[in-house]
Write an enzyme that holds these catalytic residues in place. Sequence first.
Site, PDB file in Angstrom:
ATOM      1  N   CYS A 135       0.773  -1.418   0.208  1.00  0.00           N
ATOM      2  CA  CYS A 135      -0.354   0.072  -0.094  1.00  0.00           C
ATOM      3  C   CYS A 135       0.931   0.959  -0.461  1.00  0.00           C
ATOM      4  O   CYS A 135       1.204   2.092  -1.032  1.00  0.00           O
ATOM      5  CB  CYS A 135      -1.232   0.011   1.152  1.00  0.00           C
ATOM      6  SG  CYS A 135      -1.637   1.780   1.338  1.00  0.00           S
ATOM      7  N   GLU A 208      -5.188  -4.589  -3.534  1.00  0.00           N
ATOM      8  CA  GLU A 208      -5.455  -2.008  -4.222  1.00  0.00           C
ATOM      9  C   GLU A 208      -5.522  -2.330  -5.349  1.00  0.00           C
ATOM     10  O   GLU A 208      -6.335  -1.444  -5.610  1.00  0.00           O
ATOM     11  CB  GLU A 208      -3.277  -2.047  -4.217  1.00  0.00           C
ATOM     12  CG  GLU A 208      -2.587  -1.874  -2.887  1.00  0.00           C
ATOM     13  CD  GLU A 208      -3.423  -0.645  -2.105  1.00  0.00           C
ATOM     14  OE1 GLU A 208      -4.159  -0.104  -2.809  1.00  0.00           O
ATOM     15  OE2 GLU A 208      -3.259  -0.964  -1.108  1.00  0.00           O
TER      16      GLU A 208
END
Length: 217
Positions: A135, A208
Amino acid sequence: MTHRPLHQTLWTRNAGLAQACLDSRFVRGLAAGTLDPETFRRYVAQDAFFLRAFFSAYALAAARAAERLEVARRLHVLMRGVLDELELHRAYAERLDIDLDHVVPNAAARGYTDFLGHTAWRAEAGETLAAMTPCMRLYAWLGQRLAAGDHAEIPYRDWANPYQDWIDTYASQDFEGLAAELEGLFDDLAADMPERAAKAYAEAMRHELAFFEAFGE
């Protein structure tokens, strides 16, 4: 022969997923300044929901590493970074009239936070950081790519990009420093679990992409 750090190996291995995030309609809209404001509003709410889970995962990793004071100290610096990011989202929320205390997560956000929570509760700190590192590195990379203006086919415009503050935040040296700090700590704590770390890292990257794709227009 010099071995590459684990974080570099895994980032390279998952480069296709990173590129897919860059090429998503959502990120292209941010880059061009053409993203529907209502889509951005939904993103802010979902991302704030995610960041609270991200903060909790850091806290659990810090608790597991409490006997190593230097590790705990570094994790607390990273936790401060999440709190700063949440303040940015709160500023967005005030401007966009979003109630961050009553966000209903979409399927992508719920899937990602469930994965983070499950990992943080059951795994060692190194594996937890494997689920978190993508991330930070991805957002730093996206911000830097968009700030450099090298994203493909951004249309000409003679007005300010309304999402420039998002780009500037994630392109900043401060955010790069946090991403690099997490990568270094991840390398230290996951050195003896490369296979588990690789699995968690890849799963986080898939989450993601799913998160960005949830805001496709």
